[in-house]
Design a protein around this motif. Sequence first.
Motif, PDB file in Angstrom:
ATOM      1  N   ASN A  76       0.818  -1.288  -0.056  1.00  0.00           N
ATOM      2  CA  ASN A  76       0.037  -0.148  -0.072  1.00  0.00           C
ATOM      3  C   ASN A  76       1.040   1.247   0.167  1.00  0.00           C
ATOM      4  O   ASN A  76       1.695   1.408   0.938  1.00  0.00           O
ATOM      5  CB  ASN A  76      -0.903  -0.037   1.351  1.00  0.00           C
TER       6      ASN A  76
ATOM      7  N   ASP B 150       0.246   4.665   2.948  1.00  0.00           N
ATOM      8  CA  ASP B 150       0.511   4.719   4.458  1.00  0.00           C
ATOM      9  C   ASP B 150       1.808   4.993   4.672  1.00  0.00           C
ATOM     10  O   ASP B 150       2.603   5.420   4.096  1.00  0.00           O
ATOM     11  CB  ASP B 150      -0.012   3.198   4.882  1.00  0.00           C
ATOM     12  N   LYS B 151       2.518   4.832   5.891  1.00  0.00           N
ATOM     13  CA  LYS B 151       3.613   5.138   6.458  1.00  0.00           C
ATOM     14  C   LYS B 151       4.613   4.016   6.214  1.00  0.00           C
ATOM     15  O   LYS B 151       5.714   4.121   6.443  1.00  0.00           O
ATOM     16  CB  LYS B 151       3.499   5.732   7.626  1.00  0.00           C
TER      17      LYS B 151
ATOM     18  N   HIS C 224       0.761  -3.395   9.666  1.00  0.00           N
ATOM     19  CA  HIS C 224       1.034  -3.412   8.277  1.00  0.00           C
ATOM     20  C   HIS C 224       1.292  -4.659   7.889  1.00  0.00           C
ATOM     21  O   HIS C 224       2.434  -4.971   7.697  1.00  0.00           O
ATOM     22  CB  HIS C 224       1.733  -2.213   7.563  1.00  0.00           C
TER      23      HIS C 224
ATOM     24  N   SER D  76       1.526   9.083  -0.268  1.00  0.00           N
ATOM     25  CA  SER D  76       2.139   8.477   1.034  1.00  0.00           C
ATOM     26  C   SER D  76       1.637   9.506   2.007  1.00  0.00           C
ATOM     27  O   SER D  76       1.772  10.766   2.015  1.00  0.00           O
ATOM     28  CB  SER D  76       3.552   8.291   1.279  1.00  0.00           C
ATOM     29  N   LYS D  77       1.894   9.121   3.521  1.00  0.00           N
ATOM     30  CA  LYS D  77       1.640   9.991   4.541  1.00  0.00           C
ATOM     31  C   LYS D  77       2.837  10.642   5.270  1.00  0.00           C
ATOM     32  O   LYS D  77       3.759   9.603   5.682  1.00  0.00           O
ATOM     33  CB  LYS D  77       0.950   9.123   5.624  1.00  0.00           C
TER      34      LYS D  77
END
Length: 310
Positions: free
Chosen positions: A155, A158-159, A253, A298-299
């Motif tokens: 993904n 996300d981080k 994750h 992305s974060k």
Amino acid sequence: MMTSGWTWYVVILVALNIAGCFWLLMANVKRRPGDPAPEDTSHVWDGDITEYNKPLPRWWINLFYITIVFGIGYLFWYGVGRMHGFGHWSSKSEWALDKAAEDARLEETLKLYAGKPIDVLAKDPGAVAIGRTIFADNCAACHGSTGLGAKGFPNLTDKAWYWGGSPDRVLETILKGRNAVMPAWGTVLTAQGGPLAVDDVVAYVQSLSKPGHVEDAAAQRGKAMFGTLCIACHGPDGKGNPMLGARDLTTAHWLYGGSKEALHKTIAEGRNGIMPAWEPRLGETRVRLVGAYVWTLSKHDDAAPPEAAP
């Protein structure tokens, strides 16, 4: 490429059609003995509408002849299939010329972005728009059109960055590709800890991602085996190692799923994930642009431009 057989098939078919058109014209331009007079065909409607038998105008007939000559000249100049004409034209060469022109135009556009870090490009709406298009054409098949990934495909929103989330590491991942190998530990663990050894390690790994986790008996046994086999890649505290692509086990994750069954399969049978190198196909500048788009997904602390929203 058309084969010789199909080439001759088309040539013969075209020649027969041209000959047929020529014969049809020659057979109908002159009156034959016994034909009705031009003003006498006996076809009359409504008392005053009469069908005549007059020949076509000469200029009209000549236009048909000119069309036949043009068709023959066209074939000799452009050729058919594998038979090249006197003009040495081919669809392949035409495509090559068009491609060269488009490539030159594209290179002029890409010069604006060459060599710039992806986090800098991520603040340029034009660069992000181009990167989004490149992503949709090349990356969406695995990571999804919005970058949310799937089972076995990370993904990107996300981080969690298995190989490091800095601009340089993200760019390196896309440029050079990655080959993540998780060895199969089932046989080794069973030999050391018995038939439940894999389940014990699963219990410990699952406990790492639970805040304030309390290790039960199975997790405690799994911790001991984790300390002898797994810390080389994932570290003694399970935080992972981005240089090796070893993921952080203290987060939720999970690339292949975080259920007991999925983790059992991962640990017992291993995993092999491949991220292809995109530099040979896209070139460095286009990789930077797609990296800029990924950076906006992305974060992180830098806000993405509004045009970057998927």
